[in-house]
Write a protein that holds these residues in place. Structure first.
Motif, PDB file in Angstrom:
ATOM      1  N   GLY A   1       0.789  -1.222   0.000  1.00  0.00           N
ATOM      2  CA  GLY A   1       0.000   0.000   0.000  1.00  0.00           C
ATOM      3  C   GLY A   1       0.817   1.266   0.000  1.00  0.00           C
ATOM      4  O   GLY A   1       0.256   2.367   0.023  1.00  0.00           O
ATOM      5  N   ALA A   2       2.147   1.143  -0.033  1.00  0.00           N
ATOM      6  CA  ALA A   2       2.999   2.333  -0.023  1.00  0.00           C
ATOM      7  C   ALA A   2       2.868   3.076  -1.344  1.00  0.00           C
ATOM      8  O   ALA A   2       2.738   2.458  -2.415  1.00  0.00           O
ATOM      9  N   GLY A   3       2.942   4.399  -1.291  1.00  0.00           N
ATOM     10  CA  GLY A   3       2.866   5.183  -2.505  1.00  0.00           C
ATOM     11  C   GLY A   3       3.937   4.821  -3.501  1.00  0.00           C
ATOM     12  O   GLY A   3       3.714   4.787  -4.713  1.00  0.00           O
ATOM     13  N   GLU A   4       5.139   4.515  -2.987  1.00  0.00           N
ATOM     14  CA  GLU A   4       6.243   4.162  -3.876  1.00  0.00           C
ATOM     15  C   GLU A   4       5.929   2.910  -4.681  1.00  0.00           C
ATOM     16  O   GLU A   4       6.367   2.766  -5.824  1.00  0.00           O
ATOM     17  N   THR A   5       5.154   2.005  -4.117  1.00  0.00           N
ATOM     18  CA  THR A   5       4.801   0.781  -4.839  1.00  0.00           C
ATOM     19  C   THR A   5       4.049   1.103  -6.118  1.00  0.00           C
ATOM     20  O   THR A   5       4.309   0.524  -7.184  1.00  0.00           O
ATOM     21  N   GLY A   6       3.118   2.049  -6.042  1.00  0.00           N
ATOM     22  CA  GLY A   6       2.406   2.469  -7.241  1.00  0.00           C
ATOM     23  C   GLY A   6       3.321   3.128  -8.252  1.00  0.00           C
ATOM     24  O   GLY A   6       3.186   2.917  -9.471  1.00  0.00           O
ATOM     25  N   VAL A   7       4.279   3.920  -7.771  1.00  0.00           N
ATOM     26  CA  VAL A   7       5.240   4.579  -8.661  1.00  0.00           C
ATOM     27  C   VAL A   7       6.099   3.540  -9.370  1.00  0.00           C
ATOM     28  O   VAL A   7       6.345   3.626 -10.581  1.00  0.00           O
ATOM     29  N   VAL A   8       6.559   2.540  -8.635  1.00  0.00           N
ATOM     30  CA  VAL A   8       7.419   1.505  -9.225  1.00  0.00           C
ATOM     31  C   VAL A   8       6.657   0.719 -10.284  1.00  0.00           C
ATOM     32  O   VAL A   8       7.201   0.382 -11.342  1.00  0.00           O
ATOM     33  N   LYS A   9       5.388   0.438 -10.044  1.00  0.00           N
ATOM     34  CA  LYS A   9       4.589  -0.279 -11.046  1.00  0.00           C
ATOM     35  C   LYS A   9       4.490   0.527 -12.338  1.00  0.00           C
ATOM     36  O   LYS A   9       4.583  -0.038 -13.443  1.00  0.00           O
ATOM     37  N   LYS A  10       4.316   1.831 -12.225  1.00  0.00           N
ATOM     38  CA  LYS A  10       4.267   2.676 -13.424  1.00  0.00           C
ATOM     39  C   LYS A  10       5.624   2.707 -14.119  1.00  0.00           C
ATOM     40  O   LYS A  10       5.709   2.704 -15.348  1.00  0.00           O
ATOM     41  N   MET A  11       6.690   2.753 -13.322  1.00  0.00           N
ATOM     42  CA  MET A  11       8.035   2.738 -13.890  1.00  0.00           C
ATOM     43  C   MET A  11       8.278   1.455 -14.678  1.00  0.00           C
ATOM     44  O   MET A  11       8.864   1.469 -15.768  1.00  0.00           O
ATOM     45  N   MET A  12       7.813   0.330 -14.145  1.00  0.00           N
ATOM     46  CA  MET A  12       8.019  -0.952 -14.809  1.00  0.00           C
ATOM     47  C   MET A  12       7.347  -0.977 -16.185  1.00  0.00           C
ATOM     48  O   MET A  12       7.900  -1.505 -17.149  1.00  0.00           O
ATOM     49  N   LYS A  13       6.169  -0.393 -16.283  1.00  0.00           N
ATOM     50  CA  LYS A  13       5.505  -0.304 -17.585  1.00  0.00           C
ATOM     51  C   LYS A  13       6.291   0.588 -18.536  1.00  0.00           C
ATOM     52  O   LYS A  13       6.452   0.284 -19.712  1.00  0.00           O
ATOM     53  N   ALA A  14       6.790   1.704 -17.999  1.00  0.00           N
ATOM     54  CA  ALA A  14       7.515   2.663 -18.839  1.00  0.00           C
ATOM     55  C   ALA A  14       8.783   2.056 -19.424  1.00  0.00           C
ATOM     56  O   ALA A  14       9.189   2.405 -20.546  1.00  0.00           O
ATOM     57  N   TYR A  15       9.419   1.139 -18.703  1.00  0.00           N
ATOM     58  CA  TYR A  15      10.669   0.548 -19.170  1.00  0.00           C
ATOM     59  C   TYR A  15      10.498  -0.879 -19.705  1.00  0.00           C
ATOM     60  O   TYR A  15      11.465  -1.620 -19.826  1.00  0.00           O
TER      61      TYR A  15
END
Length: 299
Positions: free
Chosen positions: A161-175
């Motif tokens: 539930g950490a905010g960073e977890t959502g950011v990392v998921k978006k990063m994974m799609k971007a790369y």
């Protein structure tokens, strides 16, 4: 210890969880409606998550406020969602680890009207992805895709539930890492995995943030982010209830003067979380003895 949000259904579940289970408590009694403790002292409740900077700073402020006659209760909360819910309901008076404007944007959008952004005490806190220094052929997030087998297509993360977890998921799609696994558990779980891997000199990818004592304790470096997928650095904010300035005018004034440099926060985390992890209050006392002007700066 820099994190995006969960959907409203998850937030609702978090609310039910908070109501059902409550939080782990600190040393003092629960505040009554008057805000006074049973001993007649001024009582305040500080909520914290098991993120390293939050643990260190919360214990520091418990000591600072106790020195000024406050009866301080600290409550450990499992994740960011329940923390913001607790603040909005007045179950928690103060929280020192709000990541704004980006990482906790969803929580702020939902609860911000009922809260007070008391102060920004740390100016630039980026979310990061790190690997060990001995992994010399991976310098950028763009390098990860071609090294999938080396890392077992896995990024070791923190709380789901950490905010960073959502950011990392978006990063994974971007790369182009959609076929990779983001292995979430907890901050302590991630750090344990990092320690185990670096001791064995094995490859690992972890999500981290700065400031963090792990950069001193382990041989790791951040991967560059040419696409900017991890976002711009946030500030770390002290968040209070909507009536915080009225209920705690002295504390409000003190927190507004609160600011920490990289060196200050790094040494505080080292004293509290590394050197004295079984006795954080001893770590705080050690740090305050080495920084005698800190409490004076809040007066």
């Amino acid at each position: 210890m820099k994190r995006l949000k969960m959907a409203s259904a998850v937030l609702a579940a978090a609310a039910l969880l908070l109501a059902a289970t409550g939080c782990d408590s600190g040393d003092s009694e629960t505040a009554g409606d008057s805000g006074q403790s049973s001993s007649g002292g001024k009582q305040i409740t500080i909520g914290y998550i098991n993120w390293d900077e939050d643990v260190a700073v919360t214990h520091l402020w418990r000591k600072v406020l106790q020195d000024r006659g406050y009866d301080v209760k600290i409550q450990q909360v499992g994740d960011a969602g329940p923390t913001y819910i607790g603040l909005s309901k007045g179950d928690i008076d103060l929280f020192f680890d709000g990541w704004l404007p980006a990482t906790h944007a969803t929580y702020w959008k939902q609860y911000g009207a009922q809260l007070t952004d008391v102060a920004t005490w740390y100016d630039s806190a980026p979310l990061t992805i790190a690997v060990p220094n001995y992994v010399t052929d991976v310098k950028s997030l763009a390098d990860l895709k071609s090294h999938a087998s080396e890392f077992d297509s896995t990024i070791t993360g923190i709380e789901p539930g950490a905010g960073e977890t959502g950011v990392v998921k978006k990063m994974m799609k971007a790369y182009g890492l959609s076929d990779w696994k983001l292995q979430t558990s907890s901050t302590s779980g991630m750090l344990s995995a990092l320690e185990k891997a670096t001791k064995a000199k094995k490859p690992i990818v972890v999500d981290l943030w700065r400031p963090h004592w792990a950069y001193t304790a382990y041989p790791i470096h951040d991967l560059t982010d040419p696409k900017g997928a991890m976002g711009k650095p946030d500030g770390i904010h002290a968040i209070g209830t909507g009536s915080f300035a009225t209920d705690f005018p002295e504390v409000d004034a003190m927190v507004k003067k609160f600011h920490m440099s990289d060196d200050q926060l790094g040494s505080l985390e080292q004293d509290v979380l590394v050197e004295n992890k079984e006795n954080p209050d001893k770590g705080v006392a050690t740090w305050l003895a080495a920084n005698p002007d800190f409490e004076k700066s809040l007066a």
